[in-house]
Scaffold this active site. Structure first.
Site, PDB file in Angstrom:
ATOM      1  N   THR A  39      44.604 -17.373  -2.017  1.00  0.00           N
ATOM      2  CA  THR A  39      45.057 -17.007  -0.673  1.00  0.00           C
ATOM      3  C   THR A  39      43.874 -16.567   0.170  1.00  0.00           C
ATOM      4  O   THR A  39      42.832 -16.182  -0.352  1.00  0.00           O
ATOM      5  CB  THR A  39      46.009 -15.790  -0.697  1.00  0.00           C
ATOM      6  OG1 THR A  39      45.306 -14.681  -1.253  1.00  0.00           O
ATOM      7  CG2 THR A  39      47.273 -16.072  -1.447  1.00  0.00           C
ATOM      8  N   ASP A  40      44.083 -16.574   1.469  1.00  0.00           N
ATOM      9  CA  ASP A  40      43.188 -15.827   2.341  1.00  0.00           C
ATOM     10  C   ASP A  40      43.491 -14.339   2.099  1.00  0.00           C
ATOM     11  O   ASP A  40      44.439 -13.999   1.375  1.00  0.00           O
ATOM     12  CB  ASP A  40      43.418 -16.228   3.807  1.00  0.00           C
ATOM     13  CG  ASP A  40      42.206 -15.894   4.656  1.00  0.00           C
ATOM     14  OD1 ASP A  40      41.467 -14.956   4.295  1.00  0.00           O
ATOM     15  OD2 ASP A  40      41.988 -16.546   5.688  1.00  0.00           O
ATOM     16  N   TRP A  41      42.711 -13.468   2.711  1.00  0.00           N
ATOM     17  CA  TRP A  41      42.843 -12.034   2.411  1.00  0.00           C
ATOM     18  C   TRP A  41      44.030 -11.433   3.170  1.00  0.00           C
ATOM     19  O   TRP A  41      44.000 -11.350   4.398  1.00  0.00           O
ATOM     20  CB  TRP A  41      41.539 -11.320   2.765  1.00  0.00           C
ATOM     21  CG  TRP A  41      40.562 -11.264   1.610  1.00  0.00           C
ATOM     22  CD1 TRP A  41      39.995 -10.135   1.088  1.00  0.00           C
ATOM     23  CD2 TRP A  41      40.050 -12.347   0.815  1.00  0.00           C
ATOM     24  NE1 TRP A  41      39.178 -10.461   0.028  1.00  0.00           N
ATOM     25  CE2 TRP A  41      39.198 -11.804  -0.166  1.00  0.00           C
ATOM     26  CE3 TRP A  41      40.263 -13.733   0.815  1.00  0.00           C
ATOM     27  CZ2 TRP A  41      38.534 -12.593  -1.108  1.00  0.00           C
ATOM     28  CZ3 TRP A  41      39.601 -14.513  -0.132  1.00  0.00           C
ATOM     29  CH2 TRP A  41      38.751 -13.934  -1.073  1.00  0.00           C
TER      30      TRP A  41
END
Ligand code: BGC
Length: 843
Positions: A262-264
């Protein structure tokens, strides 16, 4: 124990384990699948779950028992980011985490050169290894659909094929260094406005033809090991857990074997993420790592039978597979190098090859560029980017650069004492923020900056986010929601005396100096408001701004002994100079993560200043440094315009190489430069808002839209001049009748008809003469760059496959090349086609 000692212990454990299995550690990478299966069997359910979510800001825990070391990720994509504390966003305070700051990917795209992309990847991969990273978070390939998009500067332009053809060599070069490249953000992250909530809803053909090809090529041609999901939603669910994007396409059709992370801090849920193929969860904003969606909640769902353990096993196997592929358990893993002279030379070459010469007219019979050192004695340098550094801005792609040569420094390095360089700072009457010369507070990188806090409430009891901002101005991202913003900086006057504070605010604005309320101002219109204060140059003053509103404010001032020259002064100097160079454009106050630009205009009255300079001296070079398109209403009047991007640590030297003709420019625009924002598809079609992106223009992104609507931009996609001139001739097709899966090779002769050596990028655009669907008039399908000595000719060669002829057919859910005539156009830009031929395709 430091990381190195730990690592050798893990390797030792891994060695003894594999010794049990009868293998040597340095041969481990020969038998990856078997090793992965064997290791999986040794892991408990808890241990397996611990591998699929973060255990720090940028790492995943080790499982020492079985020899799995900690796994480290780092941004990307323009250099290895400084070390961040294990559990907070603060800098870890290291003093040896500087790296080579490379030109941004827009610059790589402007080189149209796979070898430049490879060079970029090579430096990045090597430095990431040297910093003991396992995943480098790049390259970024989201397309520049909207000029306002805050992150255009991190990506490779507006064309899917250009991005795909450059991402592939870049990824391969990174991964040669035993580091996983992480292509991002999959998919459709094309605006920052409500980036975590906006619902992307393109039709399937648009998705396949425009927004996926770079990701597809990365998987199929470069075997990319990492992919980062996007923040946005795709048809109502977060992209990371979209069955269609992940299970059907990425892992199904394309056969991706790596890790989808995932992105953060994305908006996912445990079940969908677990079932729909998300492998690794990073950055979720919860207090305990056990509360991550793929931590205890996943463990519990597996225990209760809601999620099959096989789904987890697949994720773990992918992580172990990447770990083995990049040699995390191999004592012979590459070590990498960092901050070497060669990396700096590479950065300079990449920056120079990305520079685009947009315009170069003759003045008194002589082209303005390159500058002739024997004739030029006085140069006047102006503009906000003349001495500005860009490495530490922009968001997650910031780089703690070992050094950064600004354009002004580059000129000084090149010209020494032979030429007199006069530097002035121009300012118009429009309110500008307080210059950074007065800002004593520092971002940890050393850049003068204001601390900015975003609150959820007027009383400022609920802190939402905290960050840094370079200028005393603020623009709300979403005009429908009220922001509660506090900005703080220590301000140091340069001279004692009366300072006239000037404020333009739309909303409720308060300024405190040393805790005392000095200004309270409520306005709907943003008219400029003055307040005089006496300040002493022996003191630092604590400035605190509190803004409640949904619009914007700017705090500027007139200070004694102004740093800026009056208009009459700089115009007089411009008239006297042999040449004026204006380094203008944007900065990371504009081009930055998490916020889109409010408009496409140059900030701080640059248009007005440039227009006046052009009137004062026809030998004026307008040199733009920016990562996104800007309006250039003065383009007609300018004789010389250059576009240089954020060019990394060697930008200034590279720009001077181009200006002085030591390097002949060869870059071509990877984006269209529209005349006005209203000319662009998302704005013309009213498809830019916080709720949903319908991609109403379909496959007509960027230049395809301008061609279809017959709108002339200021400069077209693919445009870029050289100090040489080139002639195109002898177009030939290897066949005029193409059947089934056959390919056709297009060749042509390019001759350098000038007296200077230079490179030309020949672009191939294709048109399907008759199609059952609406296809672009021109679609870029390939390009070839040739370097030619004066008078020399070479043959360019571009191959077309059946896929190049195809569109995505929604009836059969597959690529379809229809029988009929195809026109091949070879050109120096999309609006500068030089040779045309055609062939017939038979299914
Ligand atoms: C960005 C990513 C980046 C990540 C880690 C996010 O805000 O969107 O591109 O890799 O942060 O810093």
């Amino acid at each position: 124990m430091n990381r190195k000692t730990k690592l050798s212990l893990f390797i030792a454990t891994a060695m003894s384990l594999s010794a049990i299995a009868g293998q040597k550690v340095d041969k481990k990478r020969d038998n990856i699948e078997a090793d992965v299966e064997a290791l999986l069997l040794k892991l408990t359910l808890k241990e397996k779950v611990s591998l699929v979510h973060a255990s720090g800001k940028f790492h995943i825990n080790a499982i020492e028992r079985v020899g799995i070391p900690e796994m480290w990720l780092s941004d990307g994509p323009h250099g290895v980011r400084h070390q961040i504390e294990r559990h907070t966003w603060d800098s870890a305070g290291w003093t040896d985490d500087y790296s080579t700051y490379l030109p941004h990917l827009t610059s790589v795209a402007a080189s149209w050169d796979p070898n430049i992309a490879k060079l970029h990847g090579n430096v990045l991969g090597s430095e990431a290894r040297h910093r003991e990273k396992d995943f480098i978070l790049g390259p970024g390939v989201n397309l520049a659909r909207l000029p306002l998009y805050g992150r255009n500067f991190e990506y490779m332009g507006e064309d899917p094929i250009l991005a795909a053809k450059l991402a592939v060599p870049q990824i391969k070069a990174i991964q040669k260094h035993d580091v996983a490249a992480t292509i991002k953000h999959y998919a459709l992250n094309t605006q920052e406005l409500n980036r975590t909530g906006v619902n992307a809803k393109p039709d399937e053909r648009t998705l396949r033809e425009v927004y996926l090809p770079a990701f597809e090529a990365a998987v199929k041609e470069a075997d990319v090991l990492g992919m980062m999901g996007a923040y946005n939603e795709y048809y109502g669910t977060n992209a990371n857990q979209s069955k269609h994007l992940v299970m059907d396409i990425l892992k199904g059709e394309w056969g991706f074997k790596g890790v989808l992370l995932t992105d953060w801090n994305v908006d996912i849920n445990t079940y969908d993420a677990a079932i729909n193929g998300l492998d690794l969860e990073m950055g979720t904003d919860v207090t305990s790592y056990n509360d991550y969606f793929l931590a205890d909640p996943l463990y519990n769902m597996i225990k209760s039978g809601k999620v099959p353990e096989a789904a987890l096993d697949d994720k773990v196997k992918r992580i172990l597979r990447v770990q083995h592929t990049i040699g995390m358990m191999d004592k012979n893993r590459k070590l990498g190098e960092r901050n070497t002279k060669q990396h700096q030379l590479d950065a300079r070459k990449i920056a120079a090859d990305g520079v685009v010469l947009l315009k170069n007219e003759k003045v008194d019979g002589q082209a303005v560029l390159p500058l002739d050192k024997s004739k030029i004695k006085n140069i006047l340098v102006l503009g906000p980017n003349s001495d500005k550094k860009h490495g530490t801005g922009g968001g997650s792609s910031e780089v703690k650069s070992l050094y950064e040569i600004t354009p002004l420094q580059g000129l000084k390095n090149k010209l020494g004492k032979d030429v007199n360089i006069k530097v002035m700072r121009a300012r118009s009457n429009v309110l500008a923020p307080i210059a950074s010369d007065y800002v004593a507070s520092r971002h940890w990188t050393g850049t003068p900056a204001w601390n900015i806090s975003y609150y959820d409430d007027k009383a400022r009891s609920q802190l939402n986010n905290e960050s840094w901002i370079v200028d005393s101005k603020y623009q709300a991202n979403d005009s429908k929601t009220t922001s509660y913003v506090t900005m703080k900086a220590n301000i140091k006057p340069l001279k004692t005396g009366e300072h006239i504070l000037k404020i333009a605010a739309k909303g409720d604005f308060k300024l405190k100096i040393n805790g005392k309320l000095v200004i309270e101002h409520i306005s709907k219109n943003g008219e400029v408001f003055d307040k005089s204060v006496n300040l002493n140059d022996k003191e630092n003053y604590a400035f605190e701004i509190n803004y409640d509103g949904s619009q914007s404010f700017t705090l500027g001032w007139d200070a004694p002994g102004s740093l800026f020259s009056e208009e009459a002064q700089y115009l007089a100097a411009a008239k006297k100079a042999d040449v004026v160079i204006y380094f203008g454009g944007l900065s990371h106050g504009d081009d930055r993560e998490s916020i889109d630009r409010p408009d496409m205009k140059l900030p701080n009255s640059q248009d007005e200043i440039i227009t006046k300079l052009l009137q004062a001296n026809p030998n004026t070079v307008v040199f733009m440094v920016a990562g996104s398109a800007v309006e250039m209403p003065w383009a007609e009047q300018a004789n010389s315009i250059v576009w240089g991007w954020y060019g990394g640590m060697e930008a200034g030297n590279a720009f001077a190489d181009i200006l002085m003709g030591d390097i002949n420019p060869s870059g071509k625009m990877p984006i269209t430069l529209p005349e006005t924002l209203e000319d662009t598809a998302p704005i013309a079609l009213d498809d830019y808002n916080a709720e949903e992106s319908l991609y109403k223009e379909g496959v007509f992104i960027g230049y395809r839209w301008f061609e279809k609507q017959d709108i002339k931009p200021t400069f077209s996609f693919g445009h870029g001049l050289s100090y040489s001139t080139f002639n195109y001739s002898d177009i030939k097709l290897s066949t005029k009748n193409l059947r089934g899966d056959q390919t056709v090779t297009v060749t042509a002769k390019v001759t350098n008809t000038s007296k200077v050596a230079g490179a030309e990028i020949v672009q191939l655009y294709l048109n399907d003469k008759k199609s059952s669907v609406d296809r672009p008039l021109k679609e870029l399908k390939g390009f070839d760059k040739v370097f030619l000595q004066p008078g020399e000719s070479k043959t360019v060669s571009i191959k077309l496959t059946k896929r190049d002829l195809s569109f995505w057919d929604i009836k059969t859910n597959n690529w379809l090349a229809e029988s009929g005539e195809f026109q091949v156009m070879l050109g120096a830009a999309v609006d500068d086609i030089r040779l045309v031929e055609s062939f017939n395709y038979f299914q």
